[in-house]
Design an enzyme around this catalytic site. Sequence first.
Site, short mmCIF file in Angstrom:
data_model
loop_
_atom_site.label_atom_id
_atom_site.label_comp_id
_atom_site.label_asym_id
_atom_site.label_seq_id
_atom_site.Cartn_x
_atom_site.Cartn_y
_atom_site.Cartn_z
N ASN A 126 -3.15 10.91 20.30
CA ASN A 126 -2.23 10.54 19.21
C ASN A 126 -1.55 11.82 18.75
O ASN A 126 -2.13 12.62 18.02
CB ASN A 126 -3.05 9.90 18.08
CG ASN A 126 -2.21 9.55 16.87
OD1 ASN A 126 -1.01 9.83 16.82
ND2 ASN A 126 -2.84 8.94 15.89
N ARG A 180 -0.67 6.88 21.57
CA ARG A 180 0.06 6.25 20.47
C ARG A 180 1.47 6.84 20.48
O ARG A 180 1.64 8.06 20.41
CB ARG A 180 -0.61 6.57 19.15
CG ARG A 180 0.18 6.06 17.97
CD ARG A 180 -0.51 6.43 16.68
NE ARG A 180 0.24 5.92 15.55
CZ ARG A 180 0.39 6.59 14.42
NH1 ARG A 180 -0.15 7.78 14.28
NH2 ARG A 180 1.07 6.07 13.43
N HIS A 228 2.81 1.34 11.80
CA HIS A 228 1.36 1.12 11.68
C HIS A 228 0.94 -0.15 12.42
O HIS A 228 -0.07 -0.78 12.07
CB HIS A 228 0.91 1.03 10.20
CG HIS A 228 1.05 2.32 9.44
ND1 HIS A 228 1.66 2.41 8.22
CD2 HIS A 228 0.67 3.57 9.75
CE1 HIS A 228 1.65 3.66 7.80
NE2 HIS A 228 1.06 4.40 8.73
N LEU A 265 -3.27 1.88 3.54
CA LEU A 265 -3.01 2.90 2.51
C LEU A 265 -3.68 4.21 2.91
O LEU A 265 -4.85 4.44 2.62
CB LEU A 265 -3.56 2.42 1.15
CG LEU A 265 -3.08 1.03 0.70
CD1 LEU A 265 -3.71 0.66 -0.64
CD2 LEU A 265 -1.56 0.96 0.63
N ARG A 322 5.97 11.51 1.61
CA ARG A 322 7.23 10.78 1.90
C ARG A 322 7.61 9.92 0.70
O ARG A 322 6.74 9.33 0.07
CB ARG A 322 7.04 9.90 3.13
CG ARG A 322 6.98 10.67 4.43
CD ARG A 322 6.66 9.76 5.60
NE ARG A 322 5.34 10.03 6.14
CZ ARG A 322 4.66 9.21 6.94
NH1 ARG A 322 5.18 8.05 7.29
NH2 ARG A 322 3.48 9.54 7.40
N GLU A 365 -9.79 2.22 2.32
CA GLU A 365 -11.20 2.09 2.71
C GLU A 365 -12.13 2.81 1.75
O GLU A 365 -13.29 2.44 1.61
CB GLU A 365 -11.41 2.65 4.13
CG GLU A 365 -10.72 1.81 5.20
CD GLU A 365 -10.69 2.51 6.56
OE1 GLU A 365 -11.55 3.38 6.82
OE2 GLU A 365 -9.79 2.20 7.35
N GLU A 383 -7.23 2.31 15.13
CA GLU A 383 -6.06 2.26 16.02
C GLU A 383 -6.40 2.75 17.43
O GLU A 383 -5.88 2.24 18.42
CB GLU A 383 -4.95 3.14 15.43
CG GLU A 383 -4.35 2.55 14.17
CD GLU A 383 -3.97 3.60 13.13
OE1 GLU A 383 -4.89 4.27 12.59
OE2 GLU A 383 -2.78 3.75 12.85
P1 AMP Z 1 -5.59 8.61 6.23
O1 AMP Z 1 -4.17 9.05 6.42
O2 AMP Z 1 -5.83 7.17 6.56
O3 AMP Z 1 -6.60 9.54 6.85
O4 AMP Z 1 -5.87 8.72 4.63
C1 AMP Z 1 -5.71 9.94 3.94
C2 AMP Z 1 -5.66 9.64 2.44
O5 AMP Z 1 -6.90 9.01 2.03
C3 AMP Z 1 -5.50 10.89 1.56
O6 AMP Z 1 -4.55 10.65 0.54
C4 AMP Z 1 -6.87 11.02 0.91
O7 AMP Z 1 -6.79 11.60 -0.34
C5 AMP Z 1 -7.31 9.59 0.80
N1 AMP Z 1 -8.75 9.46 0.60
C6 AMP Z 1 -9.73 9.75 1.48
N2 AMP Z 1 -10.94 9.53 0.88
C7 AMP Z 1 -10.68 9.10 -0.40
C8 AMP Z 1 -11.48 8.72 -1.52
N3 AMP Z 1 -12.81 8.74 -1.45
N4 AMP Z 1 -10.86 8.35 -2.64
C9 AMP Z 1 -9.51 8.33 -2.73
N5 AMP Z 1 -8.70 8.67 -1.72
C10 AMP Z 1 -9.28 9.05 -0.57
#
Ligand code: AMP
Length: 392
Positions: free
Chosen positions: A10, A92, A180, A208, A240, A330, A377
């Site tokens: 990716n 990807r 996505h 998210l 963004r 998550e 993914e």
């Molecule tokens: P991803 O792009 O899916 O890896 O997600 C990254 C985003 O998830 C970042 O904004 C992190 O701050 C947020 N994130 C990861 N763990 C937590 C958490 N425990 N609480 C709030 N946001 C989180």
Amino acid sequence: MTSRCLCVLNAGSSSLKFALYRVMPDGAPRRALSGEVERIGEKGRLLIAPTDGAAPRETPLAARDHAEALAALAALPDGPLTAPGLEGFGHRVVHGGPTLTTPVLVDTAALAQIEAVSPLAPLHNPPAITVLKALAARFPALPQVACFDTAFHRGHPAVADRFAIPDEFYQAGVRRYGFHGLSYEYIAGALVAHYPAVAAGRVVVAHLGNGASMCALANGHSVDSSMGFTALDGLPMGTRSGSLDPGVILWLQQQKGWNGDRVEHFLYEECGLKGLSGVSNDMRTLLASEAPLAQLAVEYFVYHVARTAGALAASMGGIDAFVFTAGIGERSPEIRARVLQRLEWLGFTLDDAANQQGGPCLTTGSARPAYVIPTDEELVIARHTLALIDAR
Ligand code: AMP
């Protein structure tokens, strides 16, 4: 006997994520290790996390470009490119344009098609093409499969696929593609496996993460998405902007004299949660901050997730369930709670204890269920890659 292996790649604008999958006796791919080369083009690092319980490793790595990052991976004796039994690569690719609507085995013609749609995703498609070419040179006998983030959305009705601009621009590829898609494809499959009655209904899925979008899934098919022509549209993201009145861009050009590159950097890197808060792009930092603009950025994010849920519900004539996924979805009970409180009017009643425990169901006894489903993914790419390699 050596088991069959696949490597999933990716390529981001300055990163290269990878995962090695072993094909199990039942034919299902299972992740054996994963990792990432971070900050390509600067003094970056290489992270490798085996899934067998061995400790993750981290080493400095200054790769000038994605080809150098790949060369560094190929030099690892126990890395993803030197695994015995390696049979091919899955990629990807963010943008498939109007024509690449399913995963493809990459040959000269497919590569030319991917290159042709590159201007639609100038930050994302070029590094994937670099990696495809570097692997073809290094492993000429091994097949490569490209999987597109736009493909899952290609069945959108015209009203969701178009902008209100002259048809010639639509024909030239200016469309609401949605992104996505590999994540939404995983969620659609997980709904069928775990909640089949829900899967047959109208589900709004919120991916998210640092990049964020939402999808309207009707009977497992994407019928609308918050993202459009590029991955800038829709929800506010880490850096963004999300949806912006196009007049703002005119103002930046006309009143501030910004050129295209300056505007691009602004919209991709300086806006979103980071720009609005002036504090961070990281939701954890914002949730812990007492700065008024950090709190406003969190509330802006929650508000727009809830607002988009209403819009996507309208696009399906109703909503039967809601799903949270990706980093924030998550892992943040607080964001989930605040979104669901805003969706009470649609029949979602939060179960606080279930939410704190991470679900999977967040709404015991509610008129409509909401779930947390971790996305994967890479597994979707591994499955497509294996299917196309075996069908050759
Ligand atoms: P991803 O792009 O899916 O890896 O997600 C990254 C985003 O998830 C970042 O904004 C992190 O701050 C947020 N994130 C990861 N763990 C937590 C958490 N425990 N609480 C709030 N946001 C989180």
